[in-house]
Design a protein around this motif. Sequence first.
Motif, PDB file in Angstrom:
ATOM      1  N   ILE A 495       0.832  -1.202   0.000  1.00 10.84           N
ATOM      2  CA  ILE A 495       0.000   0.000   0.000  1.00 10.84           C
ATOM      3  C   ILE A 495       0.871   1.258   0.000  1.00 10.84           C
ATOM      4  O   ILE A 495       0.545   2.265  -0.647  1.00 10.84           O
ATOM      5  N   ARG A 496       1.992   1.216   0.696  1.00 11.74           N
ATOM      6  CA  ARG A 496       2.886   2.376   0.719  1.00 11.74           C
ATOM      7  C   ARG A 496       3.517   2.600  -0.662  1.00 11.74           C
ATOM      8  O   ARG A 496       3.718   3.745  -1.088  1.00 11.74           O
ATOM      9  N   THR A 497       3.824   1.519  -1.366  1.00 12.98           N
ATOM     10  CA  THR A 497       4.316   1.655  -2.741  1.00 12.98           C
ATOM     11  C   THR A 497       3.268   2.319  -3.619  1.00 12.98           C
ATOM     12  O   THR A 497       3.562   3.212  -4.418  1.00 12.98           O
ATOM     13  N   LEU A 498       2.020   1.867  -3.454  1.00 10.43           N
ATOM     14  CA  LEU A 498       0.925   2.457  -4.229  1.00 10.43           C
ATOM     15  C   LEU A 498       0.737   3.927  -3.883  1.00 10.43           C
ATOM     16  O   LEU A 498       0.461   4.754  -4.763  1.00 10.43           O
ATOM     17  N   LEU A 499       0.867   4.272  -2.608  1.00 10.67           N
ATOM     18  CA  LEU A 499       0.699   5.654  -2.164  1.00 10.67           C
ATOM     19  C   LEU A 499       1.676   6.589  -2.877  1.00 10.67           C
ATOM     20  O   LEU A 499       1.290   7.687  -3.318  1.00 10.67           O
ATOM     21  N   HIS A 500       2.918   6.180  -3.039  1.00 12.63           N
ATOM     22  CA  HIS A 500       3.934   7.062  -3.615  1.00 12.63           C
ATOM     23  C   HIS A 500       4.113   6.851  -5.125  1.00 12.63           C
ATOM     24  O   HIS A 500       4.908   7.560  -5.736  1.00 12.63           O
ATOM     25  N   ARG A 501       3.374   5.923  -5.700  1.00 12.13           N
ATOM     26  CA  ARG A 501       3.498   5.667  -7.134  1.00 12.13           C
ATOM     27  C   ARG A 501       3.056   6.837  -8.010  1.00 12.13           C
ATOM     28  O   ARG A 501       3.610   7.041  -9.097  1.00 12.13           O
ATOM     29  N   PRO A 502       2.063   7.643  -7.594  1.00 13.34           N
ATOM     30  CA  PRO A 502       1.690   8.784  -8.439  1.00 13.34           C
ATOM     31  C   PRO A 502       2.838   9.759  -8.700  1.00 13.34           C
ATOM     32  O   PRO A 502       2.887  10.379  -9.767  1.00 13.34           O
ATOM     33  N   ILE A 503       3.772   9.915  -7.750  1.00  9.55           N
ATOM     34  CA  ILE A 503       4.939  10.764  -7.996  1.00  9.55           C
ATOM     35  C   ILE A 503       5.771  10.170  -9.123  1.00  9.55           C
ATOM     36  O   ILE A 503       6.201  10.879 -10.044  1.00  9.55           O
ATOM     37  N   LEU A 504       5.998   8.864  -9.050  1.00  8.47           N
ATOM     38  CA  LEU A 504       6.768   8.193 -10.102  1.00  8.47           C
ATOM     39  C   LEU A 504       6.072   8.333 -11.449  1.00  8.47           C
ATOM     40  O   LEU A 504       6.708   8.655 -12.463  1.00  8.47           O
ATOM     41  N   ALA A 505       4.765   8.123 -11.479  1.00 10.60           N
ATOM     42  CA  ALA A 505       4.023   8.223 -12.735  1.00 10.60           C
ATOM     43  C   ALA A 505       4.059   9.641 -13.286  1.00 10.60           C
ATOM     44  O   ALA A 505       4.215   9.855 -14.499  1.00 10.60           O
ATOM     45  N   ASN A 506       3.928  10.626 -12.401  1.00  4.23           N
ATOM     46  CA  ASN A 506       3.967  12.022 -12.841  1.00  4.23           C
ATOM     47  C   ASN A 506       5.322  12.370 -13.437  1.00  4.23           C
ATOM     48  O   ASN A 506       5.413  13.057 -14.461  1.00  4.23           O
ATOM     49  N   MET A 507       6.394  11.898 -12.811  1.00  4.51           N
ATOM     50  CA  MET A 507       7.732  12.178 -13.320  1.00  4.51           C
ATOM     51  C   MET A 507       7.975  11.507 -14.667  1.00  4.51           C
ATOM     52  O   MET A 507       8.566  12.092 -15.576  1.00  4.51           O
ATOM     53  N   ILE A 508       7.485  10.268 -14.804  1.00  5.91           N
ATOM     54  CA  ILE A 508       7.651   9.562 -16.078  1.00  5.91           C
ATOM     55  C   ILE A 508       6.889  10.287 -17.184  1.00  5.91           C
ATOM     56  O   ILE A 508       7.401  10.490 -18.293  1.00  5.91           O
ATOM     57  N   GLN A 509       5.672  10.702 -16.883  1.00  6.95           N
ATOM     58  CA  GLN A 509       4.870  11.386 -17.892  1.00  6.95           C
ATOM     59  C   GLN A 509       5.473  12.742 -18.255  1.00  6.95           C
ATOM     60  O   GLN A 509       5.547  13.103 -19.433  1.00  6.95           O
ATOM     61  N   VAL A 569       4.698  -8.865  -5.422  1.00  9.35           N
ATOM     62  CA  VAL A 569       5.984  -8.851  -6.129  1.00  9.35           C
ATOM     63  C   VAL A 569       5.844  -8.124  -7.463  1.00  9.35           C
ATOM     64  O   VAL A 569       6.708  -7.321  -7.845  1.00  9.35           O
ATOM     65  N   PHE A 570       4.773  -8.382  -8.186  1.00 11.07           N
ATOM     66  CA  PHE A 570       4.607  -7.743  -9.494  1.00 11.07           C
ATOM     67  C   PHE A 570       4.436  -6.236  -9.348  1.00 11.07           C
ATOM     68  O   PHE A 570       5.023  -5.452 -10.102  1.00 11.07           O
ATOM     69  N   ASN A 571       3.661  -5.825  -8.365  1.00 12.31           N
ATOM     70  CA  ASN A 571       3.477  -4.399  -8.082  1.00 12.31           C
ATOM     71  C   ASN A 571       4.813  -3.740  -7.755  1.00 12.31           C
ATOM     72  O   ASN A 571       5.143  -2.663  -8.276  1.00 12.31           O
ATOM     73  N   ALA A 572       5.614  -4.390  -6.903  1.00 11.14           N
ATOM     74  CA  ALA A 572       6.906  -3.835  -6.511  1.00 11.14           C
ATOM     75  C   ALA A 572       7.876  -3.806  -7.691  1.00 11.14           C
ATOM     76  O   ALA A 572       8.615  -2.820  -7.880  1.00 11.14           O
ATOM     77  N   ALA A 573       7.884  -4.860  -8.503  1.00 11.54           N
ATOM     78  CA  ALA A 573       8.811  -4.928  -9.635  1.00 11.54           C
ATOM     79  C   ALA A 573       8.522  -3.836 -10.656  1.00 11.54           C
ATOM     80  O   ALA A 573       9.456  -3.235 -11.223  1.00 11.54           O
ATOM     81  N   ALA A 575       7.259  -0.894 -10.032  1.00 13.77           N
ATOM     82  CA  ALA A 575       7.735   0.370  -9.461  1.00 13.77           C
ATOM     83  C   ALA A 575       9.248   0.481  -9.586  1.00 13.77           C
ATOM     84  O   ALA A 575       9.784   1.550  -9.927  1.00 13.77           O
ATOM     85  N   VAL A 576       9.973  -0.606  -9.336  1.00 14.31           N
ATOM     86  CA  VAL A 576      11.433  -0.593  -9.440  1.00 14.31           C
ATOM     87  C   VAL A 576      11.869  -0.304 -10.871  1.00 14.31           C
ATOM     88  O   VAL A 576      12.790   0.498 -11.115  1.00 14.31           O
TER      89      VAL A 576
END
Length: 646
Positions: A495-509, A569-573, A575-576
Amino acid sequence: MRRSGGNQATQSNRPNRRSRVALACDICRLRKSRCDGTRPSCSACSRLGFECVYTTPNHTQNVIIQKEYFQALEDRVKSIEETLATMKDDLGSASTSSQIPDIEAKRAMNATNNTVRHIGLDSLIDEKEPGFLGPSSNNYFLRFLCHAITLGKDMPIIPPSTIESNVDLYQPQYPTPASERIRSSAVNIFALPSTNEMTELVQKFFFEIGILFPFIYPVTFLETYSHLLKNGCLSVSRKWLALLNLIFAMVKLSVIPNQQFNETYVAQADTCYQRALELYGEQIFNGESIGDVQFLLLLGQYLHGRHKPGQAWTAHTLAVKAAFKLGLHSQNALRDMPALAKEGRKRTWYGCVMIDRLLSMTLGRPAAIPDCYVKLELPANHECIDTSTIMDNTTADLSVSCLNCTIALYKQLANIIDILFDHNLGSETSLSINEIISHISLLEDNLCAWQISLPHGLTIVSAAGLHDEQQEPITNAEFFSRKFSVMISLRYYSIRTLLHRPILANMIQTNRHTVEKHGSRTLPLGGLHSLEICTDSALATIDMIYELVHATDWRTKLLEAWWFSLHYVFNAALAVIGVLWLCKSDYVLGLAMEQLATKARLYPDRAIAVLSQLVPGDPVTERYRDIIQQLAELLNDPAGKIVTFI
């Protein structure tokens, strides 16, 4: 002869049956008298001196259709059927030679229109029509990530094993009952395993699965089970027998011998599942009792484990509707109820809530139970609840504590989906990076407060702690304390990975749109910190599961159902891989990004090792592994060469 003559006399004296008139005149109909239908004037009108008028009503009962007309219609239908049969034969012979080129042409056309349409959960799971998979789902992020990595070029990343040469992957496939279901005549719905096997399966359920979602009261269930053993299956209700078979199916699917995917064992689970459905029948739609809700909850979990998320969602929505119908959500409905009945209703309701949050996240769909509907008091252990036949009191208390901690954690998950993923509505509402950082900061504080509030016996653990703790627990309470801690930790990290994933997605976009114009840039400090937390949480997830699936001692039993580990594992991979791609793109420069890249560089291979060891032989697990493998090869390609993996 007399007897024959008597019959003839009787028949000759019998009055003739009155012939029916198709249309009576208006006067006779008004007088409600019989009309002989004589034209131009019936006998009654002639006798009474009335003007006789025949008016034809406007309904089809009095329309006289000639036999020749029906014969003409039959001839036309026969002619059309013969023509269609001829056309079908012609098309069949023509499509045999051109079917594969046509499918390839369709694939090429779809690939041209959307270069990443191949990529996603719909090509990973066994279900034909999983349905809408929205922003919080791994499928959504996978498509987004692949589109960024391939820079929009034509590179469909899909394992060769998923390509069916005679099926159009983009045309909706609707299964037929004959092809997708076992016929009821082929399954003996009253067949049961041996007594020893049944007892072993029931014990495993309550001790390894039911303890994680304790909404089925073991004492009452075991009393009925003892009655079954003494008097046979006809002495119990069909609904209870259906629940028993579903429990068998759940155990066979979850507790796979030696963690080796066995088609025979899974086939046995599916047979038990089919028996359960046949026994329950159409009553599954009624939602008349709390037992109906519990059956549907267990059914949804089984379908989720069989990689049928669309069907799992359907079963779950039926459970939620039945729960609302029975008032399980209402605090007022608990008044004047015995303590045991109250506790059963509360645990069943919160079972609906937890599974709703889980499916909402994994499928990316709006929650079926909004958070504002969840106002019922939390489950608790009472003196009237006796679980001594299954577990000691300390373990029972830990089970309820774990349940309540999961409820509180999933409340945070619901807030994350509502705020950062727009309720999974797919409305394309976008937040600025500063708004995202602000929301994440508040939600992160809530997660920290949840972690601090964990009761005694439950704690967030790490892979290093699991590696050092090799001494086997002495008591059941010690074992379940560690098992519940592992389960809570993996849910927390995911859940914590999901919480911070929008930052990663925003940066990628942002990188895709601006890197060519502006070159590298500096990320806001809050965004960089969020990216570090996202990375650390993903790495912690992979490390923990890696440690446990490669263990050879008692620690292998600390993981919950294997398909949960597959999702984590798939969710974490993903994100990595997103973080590594961002570091490789030179979008954000600095020592912190270099350190992130150094930490994360080995983890795609580590995730692949986990997926190879988790449940070897499971087709869906292997497809997840192949996707991560191909994305990792792209990241490691020094020339940045685009390769097509079909």
